[in-house]
Design an enzyme around this catalytic site. Structure first.
Site, PDB file in Angstrom:
ATOM      1  N   GLY A 123      -5.545   2.748  10.176  1.00  0.00           N
ATOM      2  CA  GLY A 123      -5.975   1.368  10.114  1.00  0.00           C
ATOM      3  C   GLY A 123      -7.210   1.151  10.964  1.00  0.00           C
ATOM      4  O   GLY A 123      -7.893   2.103  11.364  1.00  0.00           O
ATOM      5  N   ASN A 147     -12.584   6.050   2.113  1.00  0.00           N
ATOM      6  CA  ASN A 147     -11.522   6.540   2.986  1.00  0.00           C
ATOM      7  C   ASN A 147     -10.295   6.912   2.172  1.00  0.00           C
ATOM      8  O   ASN A 147      -9.882   6.175   1.276  1.00  0.00           O
ATOM      9  CB  ASN A 147     -11.160   5.495   4.048  1.00  0.00           C
ATOM     10  CG  ASN A 147     -12.265   5.348   5.077  1.00  0.00           C
ATOM     11  OD1 ASN A 147     -13.035   4.396   5.050  1.00  0.00           O
ATOM     12  ND2 ASN A 147     -12.381   6.312   5.969  1.00  0.00           N
ATOM     13  N   ALA A 148      -9.710   8.073   2.487  1.00  0.00           N
ATOM     14  CA  ALA A 148      -8.499   8.570   1.839  1.00  0.00           C
ATOM     15  C   ALA A 148      -8.674   8.676   0.321  1.00  0.00           C
ATOM     16  O   ALA A 148      -7.830   8.243  -0.448  1.00  0.00           O
ATOM     17  CB  ALA A 148      -7.292   7.694   2.180  1.00  0.00           C
ATOM     18  N   GLU A 169       0.858  -1.188   0.000  1.00  0.00           N
ATOM     19  CA  GLU A 169       0.000   0.000   0.000  1.00  0.00           C
ATOM     20  C   GLU A 169       0.889   1.231   0.000  1.00  0.00           C
ATOM     21  O   GLU A 169       1.250   1.759   1.036  1.00  0.00           O
ATOM     22  CB  GLU A 169      -0.931  -0.022   1.220  1.00  0.00           C
ATOM     23  CG  GLU A 169      -1.996   1.058   1.183  1.00  0.00           C
ATOM     24  CD  GLU A 169      -2.836   1.090   2.437  1.00  0.00           C
ATOM     25  OE1 GLU A 169      -3.739   1.937   2.494  1.00  0.00           O
ATOM     26  OE2 GLU A 169      -2.601   0.284   3.358  1.00  0.00           O
ATOM     27  N   ASP A 204      -8.249  -3.964   7.243  1.00  0.00           N
ATOM     28  CA  ASP A 204      -7.221  -2.928   7.425  1.00  0.00           C
ATOM     29  C   ASP A 204      -6.657  -3.021   8.841  1.00  0.00           C
ATOM     30  O   ASP A 204      -6.332  -2.019   9.477  1.00  0.00           O
ATOM     31  CB  ASP A 204      -7.786  -1.539   7.151  1.00  0.00           C
ATOM     32  CG  ASP A 204      -6.705  -0.498   6.838  1.00  0.00           C
ATOM     33  OD1 ASP A 204      -5.559  -0.904   6.540  1.00  0.00           O
ATOM     34  OD2 ASP A 204      -7.011   0.704   6.898  1.00  0.00           O
ATOM     35  N   HIS A 209      -0.326   7.563   6.311  1.00  0.00           N
ATOM     36  CA  HIS A 209       0.960   7.297   5.659  1.00  0.00           C
ATOM     37  C   HIS A 209       1.894   8.494   5.853  1.00  0.00           C
ATOM     38  O   HIS A 209       1.454   9.654   5.824  1.00  0.00           O
ATOM     39  CB  HIS A 209       0.761   7.033   4.166  1.00  0.00           C
ATOM     40  CG  HIS A 209       0.064   5.747   3.874  1.00  0.00           C
ATOM     41  ND1 HIS A 209       0.652   4.722   3.175  1.00  0.00           N
ATOM     42  CD2 HIS A 209      -1.181   5.307   4.204  1.00  0.00           C
ATOM     43  CE1 HIS A 209      -0.205   3.713   3.077  1.00  0.00           C
ATOM     44  NE2 HIS A 209      -1.317   4.046   3.696  1.00  0.00           N
ATOM     45  N   HIS A 228      -9.989   0.576   0.338  1.00  0.00           N
ATOM     46  CA  HIS A 228     -10.892   1.079   1.383  1.00  0.00           C
ATOM     47  C   HIS A 228     -11.780   2.236   0.898  1.00  0.00           C
ATOM     48  O   HIS A 228     -11.539   3.404   1.160  1.00  0.00           O
ATOM     49  CB  HIS A 228     -10.179   1.418   2.689  1.00  0.00           C
ATOM     50  CG  HIS A 228      -8.898   2.169   2.628  1.00  0.00           C
ATOM     51  ND1 HIS A 228      -8.732   3.333   1.902  1.00  0.00           N
ATOM     52  CD2 HIS A 228      -7.695   1.940   3.224  1.00  0.00           C
ATOM     53  CE1 HIS A 228      -7.511   3.789   2.066  1.00  0.00           C
ATOM     54  NE2 HIS A 228      -6.864   2.952   2.845  1.00  0.00           N
ATOM     55  N   LEU A 239      -7.423   8.597  11.611  1.00  0.00           N
ATOM     56  CA  LEU A 239      -7.587   7.148  11.669  1.00  0.00           C
ATOM     57  C   LEU A 239      -6.356   6.467  11.076  1.00  0.00           C
ATOM     58  O   LEU A 239      -5.841   6.878  10.031  1.00  0.00           O
ATOM     59  CB  LEU A 239      -8.831   6.723  10.884  1.00  0.00           C
ATOM     60  CG  LEU A 239     -10.180   6.963  11.579  1.00  0.00           C
ATOM     61  CD1 LEU A 239     -11.318   6.757  10.591  1.00  0.00           C
ATOM     62  CD2 LEU A 239     -10.342   6.063  12.789  1.00  0.00           C
TER      63      LEU A 239
END
Length: 392
Positions: free
Chosen positions: A312, A221-222, A131, A277, A143, A218, A310
């Site tokens: 994971g 998300n993101a 990832e 995740d 990240h 996911h 958040l």
């Protein structure tokens, strides 16, 4: 236990249909057949499961850690084995240990560990999910932005070389950091390309699907969201039939109403699949851990950096199945498919995972009627039992 046995006493879900008053016959680590309970051959050992149901083992495409370890911190075979063991009691029989954006050296170590885990046939090890690091800083999530960078020729070559060493290789990339021609080259080499951690628009996401991306990481998300004039990556994931999309069903990452809307709207044949995740906390009572030198705190069912981001999820697969069944309102059969058949399809492994048919892997989860895990088998070998009186 004998090489050939039959699990009896439970309803059986084969990935498509339910079988009542039936037995699941296993031989040599593979499913042999589903037969009427009264038709089990006399020379086959019967294993009484005590009611409940049997279903194909769960397949998780995004697992960062478990059992107290993170793949990023310890990219070795022992950690991969620990992660796989930690998730087995929750019904997961095949998973992709996931490396979050890190240095080239850590990435290379994780690939080498994955290759060795494949050679050693570590139970539950399916391959790797890398990832990053070729993501968008604008949608970095947890990240480390200092490690995010564009994909270069050497990175593309390293991924293609890694694929030759691994049973499955999935990589999450953002269109902002990777050219479409590189996606096409990766897909041609057998790498599953997933779009994620991206602020890209709908049209560009669709173009990357046309270039060979087949998964979205996911969902919601993101990533760029569905808007009235720009559907974003989230909209492209739902509206593009060739794309599968992972979703974190913990009630924290995505509202259940949003999940229900997406499930109703999703264009196929690509499906929405459950992913955990999961981080190091699964199977432990730890309250914090570190990732890339930053502390992640476990509280109120979530994992967050100090600033509240958040990081994971504190989620296992059977909990995700229960959530989409009980809260989102899916039929149990569809919830089970989202955890098994659909993820297997997303990575081209449904010929052997996610369903029961002659010759498929005997990866099995035994559940009680209230959806607690009673027992788990990987390749026909029992790896978890809830108690001495279960599956005697």
């Amino acid at each position: 236990m004998s090489d050939r046995f039959a699990l009896t006493g439970a309803r059986i879900f084969d990935g498509a249909d339910w079988h009542e008053d039936a037995a699941l016959v296993v031989q040599g680590g593979l499913v042999e057949a589903i037969v009427p309970a009264g038709a089990v051959p006399s020379d086959v050992i019967k294993v009484e499961t005590g009611g409940g149901l049997l279903a194909p083992g769960f397949v998780d495409l995004q697992v960062n850690g478990g059992g107290g370890v993170m793949l990023n911190d310890h990219p070795d075979v022992a950690s991969i084995a620990t992660i796989c063991r930690a998730h087995a009691p929750f019904g997961t029989t095949a998973l992709l240990p996931t490396l979050i954006t890190d240095t080239p050296a850590i990435t290379a170590a994780a690939v080498a560990a994955g290759a060795e885990a494949a050679r050693q046939k570590v139970p539950g090890f399916l391959g790797l999910h890398l990832e990053g690091p070729h993501l968008s800083v604008a949608r970095k999530g947890a990240h480390d932005p200092a490690l995010i960078r564009p994909m270069l020729d050497a990175d593309q070559a390293a991924l293609i070389a890694a694929r030759k060493e691994l049973p499955v290789l999935l990589t999450t990339i953002a269109p902002e950091s990777v050219e479409p021609s590189r996606v096409a080259a990766l897909a041609k080499a057998g790498i599953v390309v997933s779009l994620g951690h991206s602020d890209t628009g709908y049209a560009r996401a669709r173009a990357f699907a046309g270039a060979g991306a087949t998964v979205v990481t996911h969902l919601f998300n993101a990533m760029s969201q569905v808007g009235n004039r720009e559907p974003g990556l989230a909209g492209a994931a739902i509206d593009t039939g060739t794309l599968f999309a992972g979703i974190i069903a913990d009630g924290i990452h995505v509202d259940p109403a949003t999940m229900a809307i997406a499930l109703r709207a999703k264009q196929g044949p690509g499906k929405i699949v459950l992913v955990t995740d999961a981080m190091a906390t699964i199977g432990t009572d730890m309250t914090s851990f570190t990732l890339n030198g930053r502390t992640i705190y476990r509280k109120d069912g979530s994992l967050r950096l100090a600033d509240g981001t958040l990081a994971g999820a504190d989620l296992d697969m059977i909990s995700a199945v229960r959530y989409v069944h009980r809260v989102v309102g899916l039929e149990l059969s569809e919830a089970l498919r989202m955890a098994s058949l659909y993820p297997a399809q997303a990575i081209g492994q449904s010929h052997r995972l996610g369903r029961f048919a002659n010759g498929t892997a005997a990866d099995i989860v035994a559940l009680s009627d209230d959806l607690n895990v009673k027992g788990v088998w990987i390749d026909g070998t029992k790896v978890f039992a809830a108690g001495p009186d279960i599956l005697h």
